[in-house]
Design a protein around this motif. Structure first.
Motif, PDB file in Angstrom:
ATOM      1  N   GLY A 125      -4.740  25.352 -50.027  1.00 11.43           N
ATOM      2  CA  GLY A 125      -5.293  26.558 -50.015  1.00 11.43           C
ATOM      3  C   GLY A 125      -4.609  27.524 -49.618  1.00 11.43           C
ATOM      4  O   GLY A 125      -3.268  27.528 -49.304  1.00 11.43           O
ATOM      5  N   LEU A 126      -5.192  28.806 -49.727  1.00 17.70           N
ATOM      6  CA  LEU A 126      -4.512  29.891 -49.417  1.00 17.70           C
ATOM      7  C   LEU A 126      -5.071  30.473 -48.033  1.00 17.70           C
ATOM      8  O   LEU A 126      -6.115  30.003 -47.381  1.00 17.70           O
ATOM      9  CB  LEU A 126      -4.840  31.175 -50.327  1.00 17.70           C
ATOM     10  CG  LEU A 126      -4.197  30.785 -51.588  1.00 17.70           C
ATOM     11  CD1 LEU A 126      -4.643  32.237 -52.584  1.00 17.70           C
ATOM     12  CD2 LEU A 126      -2.563  30.795 -51.702  1.00 17.70           C
ATOM     13  N   GLU A 128      -5.930  33.407 -46.061  1.00 25.05           N
ATOM     14  CA  GLU A 128      -6.374  35.059 -46.337  1.00 25.05           C
ATOM     15  C   GLU A 128      -6.645  35.741 -45.122  1.00 25.05           C
ATOM     16  O   GLU A 128      -7.465  35.125 -44.276  1.00 25.05           O
ATOM     17  CB  GLU A 128      -7.682  34.929 -47.356  1.00 25.05           C
ATOM     18  CG  GLU A 128      -7.203  34.709 -48.744  1.00 25.05           C
ATOM     19  CD  GLU A 128      -8.377  34.375 -49.745  1.00 25.05           C
ATOM     20  OE1 GLU A 128      -8.736  35.594 -49.892  1.00 25.05           O
ATOM     21  OE2 GLU A 128      -8.724  33.385 -50.226  1.00 25.05           O
ATOM     22  N   VAL A 161      -3.857  25.055 -57.786  1.00 26.61           N
ATOM     23  CA  VAL A 161      -4.732  25.262 -56.765  1.00 26.61           C
ATOM     24  C   VAL A 161      -4.730  26.506 -56.185  1.00 26.61           C
ATOM     25  O   VAL A 161      -5.662  27.113 -55.980  1.00 26.61           O
ATOM     26  CB  VAL A 161      -4.449  24.284 -55.619  1.00 26.61           C
ATOM     27  CG1 VAL A 161      -5.230  24.488 -54.274  1.00 26.61           C
ATOM     28  CG2 VAL A 161      -4.683  22.685 -55.959  1.00 26.61           C
ATOM     29  N   THR A 162      -3.605  27.192 -56.184  1.00 33.73           N
ATOM     30  CA  THR A 162      -3.623  28.524 -55.550  1.00 33.73           C
ATOM     31  C   THR A 162      -4.098  29.646 -56.362  1.00 33.73           C
ATOM     32  O   THR A 162      -4.979  30.289 -55.899  1.00 33.73           O
ATOM     33  CB  THR A 162      -1.895  28.910 -55.493  1.00 33.73           C
ATOM     34  OG1 THR A 162      -1.322  29.013 -56.773  1.00 33.73           O
ATOM     35  CG2 THR A 162      -1.293  27.821 -54.499  1.00 33.73           C
ATOM     36  N   ALA A 165      -7.781  29.525 -55.867  1.00 30.56           N
ATOM     37  CA  ALA A 165      -8.108  29.981 -54.539  1.00 30.56           C
ATOM     38  C   ALA A 165      -8.071  31.518 -54.548  1.00 30.56           C
ATOM     39  O   ALA A 165      -8.760  32.171 -54.003  1.00 30.56           O
ATOM     40  CB  ALA A 165      -7.158  29.457 -53.440  1.00 30.56           C
ATOM     41  N   ARG A 167      -8.733  33.473 -56.937  1.00 32.04           N
ATOM     42  CA  ARG A 167      -9.974  34.002 -57.604  1.00 32.04           C
ATOM     43  C   ARG A 167      -9.624  34.896 -58.688  1.00 32.04           C
ATOM     44  O   ARG A 167     -10.259  35.913 -58.898  1.00 32.04           O
ATOM     45  CB  ARG A 167     -11.061  34.271 -56.829  1.00 32.04           C
ATOM     46  CG  ARG A 167     -11.621  33.345 -55.885  1.00 32.04           C
ATOM     47  CD  ARG A 167     -12.972  33.665 -55.055  1.00 32.04           C
ATOM     48  NE  ARG A 167     -12.228  34.744 -54.010  1.00 32.04           N
ATOM     49  CZ  ARG A 167     -11.515  34.616 -52.906  1.00 32.04           C
ATOM     50  NH1 ARG A 167     -11.154  33.491 -52.632  1.00 32.04           N
ATOM     51  NH2 ARG A 167     -11.271  35.542 -52.148  1.00 32.04           N
TER      52      ARG A 167
END
Ligand code: FAD
Length: 402
Positions: A125-126, A128, A161-162, A165, A167
């Motif tokens: 995941g990132l 943020e 995946v990135t 994440a 969007r």
């Protein structure tokens, strides 16, 4: 930091480290050994390696060279595309396992003190904060970790995946084909080329890999299970329908385990970035296998990204404007090449694969490939790319010891 050490991540990591930028590449696998990936090193990539002073050493690695692509229908029509007139020192496609390319690039990158490759590091995941991406969370054998960075580059491929994440908005088209990949023995005396064999309901593409043919069995999308259900005997007969010269070796396919399915997916982000994050390569645009472009386009993205970003990164500030510039430099090429692939798939392959009648090569294709003024344009676009970037990032550090 870069998520994913495929062609895009490896080349970007190399170029940034060469410019003296601290770069960490996280790769979820422990090695690069994955069969039937983009193994088509086009002249555009060879030219890049040449600019970096690496082409001679690279071409010492085992590979096969192809200078022509020939398509033949069961109705007896033939068209041939030659690379011999390309305006390049490299008038051939080099077929080399992708893992050799990745080992080569990462070994060279490892000579720079600012390059780190972490294998078995799965980005999950990132991070943020305040609407900005500040790095990633990843998992390795020791558990979960955070890696914070000024910029996170998603080079984690078509199922990234990135990018999920992040969007980012994405357009997906529905290509009408899927592909089975397998190997068949190649006899030493057989001509080195890429051969396409087109018959009713089937296209077979044979890529010369020295001791074997890498064969793509192209069929209408979604019918892979039906083909498997009909059994291996029918599969082998289908191959012989378009390529009878393979009769002496098609028995080498003894199990479906030897036949790998590539579900063809084509998509493109309409925005490749958000503050602190940039997607490149397949993560930004999965290409169709038509023309063997994916690896080469991904590498060109990496060069463009290094050209734009090395200075802001070295100054410790990367703006959304910088990231937008990378997309601007690459988007036109991606759109044009995807449109070209779409034309081939929808106007040519789809009707041929859906029909029980002997397929014919559209007159427009025959005309283009016959006229001296036009015939070199398609191979040039495919082999050298569009808007091909040259290396602008500097070489700051180099340790000669491998
Ligand atoms: C079966 C198959 C056949 C193909 N044949 C051709 C061909 O003949 N010619 C051609 O040009 N192209 C071909 N392609 C496409 C080509 O392989 C890709 O376009 C090219 O490799 C894209 O490079 P990339 O670096 O953007 O992504 P990828 O090559 O997909 O690399 C992504 C990397 O990120 C890693 N990764 C993924 N998720 C994570 C994560 N969460 N954390 C850390 N690492 C992660 C992956 O392990 C991988 O190493 C083929 C693709 C497939 C699947």
């Amino acid at each position: 930091m870069i998520a994913g050490c495929g062609p895009a991540g490896a080349v970007l990591g190399f170029l940034l480290a060469r410019a003296g930028i601290e770069v960490v590449v996280l790769e979820k696998h422990g090695d690069f050994l994955r069969d039937f990936r983009g193994d088509t090193i086009h002249p555009s990539t060879l030219e890049l390696l040449d600019e970096l002073g690496l082409s001679e050493e690279f071409l010492k690695l085992p590979h096969s060279r192809v200078t022509a692509v020939q398509l033949q229908t069961t109705a007896g029509q033939t068209v041939r595309v030659s690379l011999e007139r390309l305006p390049s020192k490299f008038k051939f496609i080099a077929f080399m396992p992708q893992w050799d390319f990745l080992e080569f690039m990462t070994q060279h990158a490892s000579r720079f003190p600012s390059f780190t490759l972490c294998r078995n590091a799965d980005v999950i995941g990132l991070i943020e904060e305040d609407g900005e991406v500040r790095g990633v969370r990843y998992r390795d054998g020791e558990g979960e970790h955070e890696l914070r960075a000024l910029l996170t580059v998603g080079a984690d491929g078509r199922t990234a995946v990135t990018r999920a994440a992040a969007r980012l908005p994405r357009i997906e088209t529905s290509p009408p084909i899927d592909v089975f990949w397998f190997r068949l023995q190649r006899h030493a005396e057989e001509v080195a080329a890429v051969f396409g064999r087109l018959g009713p309901g089937l296209l077979l593409v044979m890529l010369d890999r020295n001791e074997y043919w890498q064969v793509a069995f192209v069929f209408p999308k979604g019918t892979g299970d039906d083909i498997r259900a009909r059994g291996l005997d029918v599969f082998r007969q289908d191959i012989l329908r378009v390529a009878p010269e393979l009769a002496d070796r098609v028995g080498g396919i003894r199990s479906w385990d030897q036949v790998k399915l590539l579900t063809v997916r084509v998509d493109r982000l309409t925005r490749w970035h958000r503050p602190g994050y940039l997607a490149i390569g397949d993560a930004a645009h999965a290409m169709s296998p038509v023309g063997g472009l994916g690896i080469n386009v991904a590498i060109q993205d990496a060069v463009a990204a290094a050209n734009v970003l090395w200075r802001p990164l070295s100054e410790g500030r990367v703006s959304d404007h910088d990231l937008a510039q990378v997309q601007r430099r690459r988007e036109r090429a991606v759109r044009v090449l995807q449109a070209l692939q779409g034309f081939v798939q929808n106007r040519f392959l789809k009707p041929a694969l859906m029909s029980a009648a002997p397929p014919s090569i559209p007159w427009v294709v025959q005309l283009v490939l016959r006229l001296p003024i036009l015939r070199d344009i398609p191979p040039r676009m495919i082999a050298l790319g569009i808007d091909r970037p040259h290396v602008e990032s500097p070489a700051r550090h180099y340790n000669s010891a491998p």
